[in-house]
Design a protein around this motif. Structure first.
Motif, PDB file in Angstrom:
ATOM      1  N   SER A  18       0.823  -1.207   0.000  1.00  0.00           N
ATOM      2  CA  SER A  18       0.000   0.000   0.000  1.00  0.00           C
ATOM      3  C   SER A  18       0.857   1.256   0.000  1.00  0.00           C
ATOM      4  CB  SER A  18      -0.967   0.008   1.175  1.00  0.00           C
ATOM      5  OG  SER A  18      -0.262   0.082   2.384  1.00  0.00           O
ATOM      6  N   VAL A  19       2.009   1.213   0.603  1.00  0.00           N
ATOM      7  CA  VAL A  19       2.902   2.368   0.619  1.00  0.00           C
ATOM      8  C   VAL A  19       3.439   2.640  -0.776  1.00  0.00           C
ATOM      9  CG1 VAL A  19       5.143   3.201   1.427  1.00  0.00           C
ATOM     10  CG2 VAL A  19       3.557   2.154   3.026  1.00  0.00           C
ATOM     11  N   PHE A  20       3.827   1.607  -1.494  1.00  0.00           N
ATOM     12  CA  PHE A  20       4.425   1.786  -2.814  1.00  0.00           C
ATOM     13  C   PHE A  20       3.394   2.023  -3.909  1.00  0.00           C
ATOM     14  CE2 PHE A  20       7.818  -0.699  -0.683  1.00  0.00           C
ATOM     15  CZ  PHE A  20       8.779   0.289  -0.732  1.00  0.00           C
ATOM     16  N   ALA A  21       2.121   1.814  -3.652  1.00  0.00           N
ATOM     17  CA  ALA A  21       1.099   1.945  -4.674  1.00  0.00           C
ATOM     18  C   ALA A  21       0.612   3.381  -4.840  1.00  0.00           C
ATOM     19  CB  ALA A  21      -0.075   1.035  -4.354  1.00  0.00           C
ATOM     20  N   ASP A  22       0.989   4.282  -3.947  1.00  0.00           N
ATOM     21  CA  ASP A  22       0.513   5.657  -4.021  1.00  0.00           C
ATOM     22  C   ASP A  22       1.242   6.446  -5.094  1.00  0.00           C
ATOM     23  OD1 ASP A  22      -1.212   5.128  -1.986  1.00  0.00           O
ATOM     24  OD2 ASP A  22       0.038   6.014  -0.432  1.00  0.00           O
ATOM     25  N   CYS A  23       0.536   7.404  -5.683  1.00  0.00           N
ATOM     26  CA  CYS A  23       1.107   8.304  -6.687  1.00  0.00           C
ATOM     27  C   CYS A  23       1.116   9.727  -6.125  1.00  0.00           C
ATOM     28  CB  CYS A  23       0.274   8.284  -7.960  1.00  0.00           C
ATOM     29  SG  CYS A  23       0.236   6.691  -8.791  1.00  0.00           S
ATOM     30  N   SER A  24       2.077  10.510  -6.551  1.00  0.00           N
ATOM     31  CA  SER A  24       2.194  11.885  -6.090  1.00  0.00           C
ATOM     32  C   SER A  24       1.889  12.836  -7.245  1.00  0.00           C
ATOM     33  CB  SER A  24       3.617  12.114  -5.583  1.00  0.00           C
ATOM     34  OG  SER A  24       3.751  13.436  -5.126  1.00  0.00           O
ATOM     35  N   TYR A  25       1.142  13.903  -6.940  1.00  0.00           N
ATOM     36  CA  TYR A  25       0.801  14.921  -7.946  1.00  0.00           C
ATOM     37  C   TYR A  25       0.645  16.261  -7.243  1.00  0.00           C
ATOM     38  CZ  TYR A  25      -1.761  17.332 -11.639  1.00  0.00           C
ATOM     39  OH  TYR A  25      -2.168  18.232 -12.593  1.00  0.00           O
ATOM     40  N   ASN A  26       1.419  17.255  -7.647  1.00  0.00           N
ATOM     41  CA  ASN A  26       1.382  18.593  -7.059  1.00  0.00           C
ATOM     42  C   ASN A  26       1.528  18.569  -5.537  1.00  0.00           C
ATOM     43  OD1 ASN A  26       1.210  20.024  -9.437  1.00  0.00           O
ATOM     44  ND2 ASN A  26      -1.013  20.162  -9.401  1.00  0.00           N
ATOM     45  N   GLY A  27       2.402  17.719  -5.038  1.00  0.00           N
ATOM     46  CA  GLY A  27       2.661  17.654  -3.613  1.00  0.00           C
ATOM     47  C   GLY A  27       1.649  16.858  -2.812  1.00  0.00           C
ATOM     48  N   GLU A  28       0.623  16.326  -3.456  1.00  0.00           N
ATOM     49  CA  GLU A  28      -0.394  15.507  -2.787  1.00  0.00           C
ATOM     50  C   GLU A  28      -0.161  14.039  -3.130  1.00  0.00           C
ATOM     51  OE1 GLU A  28      -2.937  16.570  -0.790  1.00  0.00           O
ATOM     52  OE2 GLU A  28      -2.155  18.603  -0.942  1.00  0.00           O
ATOM     53  N   THR A  29      -0.536  13.153  -2.233  1.00  0.00           N
ATOM     54  CA  THR A  29      -0.425  11.722  -2.460  1.00  0.00           C
ATOM     55  C   THR A  29      -1.811  11.147  -2.704  1.00  0.00           C
ATOM     56  OG1 THR A  29       1.492  11.633  -1.011  1.00  0.00           O
ATOM     57  CG2 THR A  29       0.416   9.556  -1.495  1.00  0.00           C
ATOM     58  N   TYR A  30      -1.940  10.350  -3.756  1.00  0.00           N
ATOM     59  CA  TYR A  30      -3.215   9.761  -4.132  1.00  0.00           C
ATOM     60  C   TYR A  30      -3.108   8.239  -4.146  1.00  0.00           C
ATOM     61  CZ  TYR A  30      -4.323  14.479  -5.626  1.00  0.00           C
ATOM     62  OH  TYR A  30      -4.539  15.822  -5.648  1.00  0.00           O
ATOM     63  N   PRO A  31      -4.165   7.537  -3.716  1.00  0.00           N
ATOM     64  CA  PRO A  31      -4.134   6.077  -3.700  1.00  0.00           C
ATOM     65  C   PRO A  31      -4.265   5.482  -5.101  1.00  0.00           C
ATOM     66  CG  PRO A  31      -6.280   6.851  -2.986  1.00  0.00           C
ATOM     67  CD  PRO A  31      -5.405   8.069  -3.164  1.00  0.00           C
ATOM     68  N   GLU A  32      -3.901   4.231  -5.214  1.00  0.00           N
ATOM     69  CA  GLU A  32      -4.020   3.489  -6.467  1.00  0.00           C
ATOM     70  C   GLU A  32      -5.451   3.566  -6.993  1.00  0.00           C
ATOM     71  OE1 GLU A  32      -2.536  -0.010  -8.965  1.00  0.00           O
ATOM     72  OE2 GLU A  32      -1.495   0.799  -7.255  1.00  0.00           O
ATOM     73  N   GLY A  33      -5.601   3.796  -8.301  1.00  0.00           N
ATOM     74  CA  GLY A  33      -6.917   3.861  -8.926  1.00  0.00           C
ATOM     75  C   GLY A  33      -7.472   5.263  -9.067  1.00  0.00           C
ATOM     76  N   THR A  34      -6.798   6.265  -8.494  1.00  0.00           N
ATOM     77  CA  THR A  34      -7.258   7.646  -8.607  1.00  0.00           C
ATOM     78  C   THR A  34      -7.131   8.109 -10.048  1.00  0.00           C
ATOM     79  OG1 THR A  34      -6.547   8.137  -6.354  1.00  0.00           O
ATOM     80  CG2 THR A  34      -6.875  10.023  -7.814  1.00  0.00           C
ATOM     81  N   VAL A  35      -8.157   8.815 -10.528  1.00  0.00           N
ATOM     82  CA  VAL A  35      -8.162   9.344 -11.900  1.00  0.00           C
ATOM     83  C   VAL A  35      -8.038  10.855 -11.830  1.00  0.00           C
ATOM     84  CG1 VAL A  35      -9.488   9.567 -14.023  1.00  0.00           C
ATOM     85  CG2 VAL A  35      -9.621   7.449 -12.689  1.00  0.00           C
ATOM     86  N   ILE A  36      -7.056  11.395 -12.543  1.00  0.00           N
ATOM     87  CA  ILE A  36      -6.896  12.846 -12.681  1.00  0.00           C
ATOM     88  C   ILE A  36      -6.727  13.118 -14.168  1.00  0.00           C
ATOM     89  CG2 ILE A  36      -5.475  14.863 -12.182  1.00  0.00           C
ATOM     90  CD1 ILE A  36      -4.776  13.663  -9.512  1.00  0.00           C
TER      91      ILE A  36
END
Length: 49
Positions: A18-36
C-alpha cells in the motif's frame, strides 16, 4: 509458531504494498486507482487511460 511468522509476513507485505502503490501529484499523495484527467494511478505511476 510457523503460523505466527506467516501472519506477520502477510501483514508486512500488505502494508508495504500500500505504501508503494501511491502516486504523487502537485505535492499531494493519491491512492491506487485515482483518476486525474486522462491519467490513472497504477503501480505507483501515472498512466494514460
Amino acid at each position: 509458531m510457523l503460523m505466527r511468522v506467516i501472519f506477520i509476513f502477510v501483514i508486512l507485505l500488505t502494508f508495504s504494498r500500500s505504501v508503494f502503490a501511491d502516486c504523487s501529484y502537485n505535492g499531494e499523495t493519491y491512492p491506487e486507482g485515482t483518476v486525474i484527467g486522462p491519467y490513472v494511478c497504477s503501480d505507483g505511476k501515472w498512466v494514460r487511460r
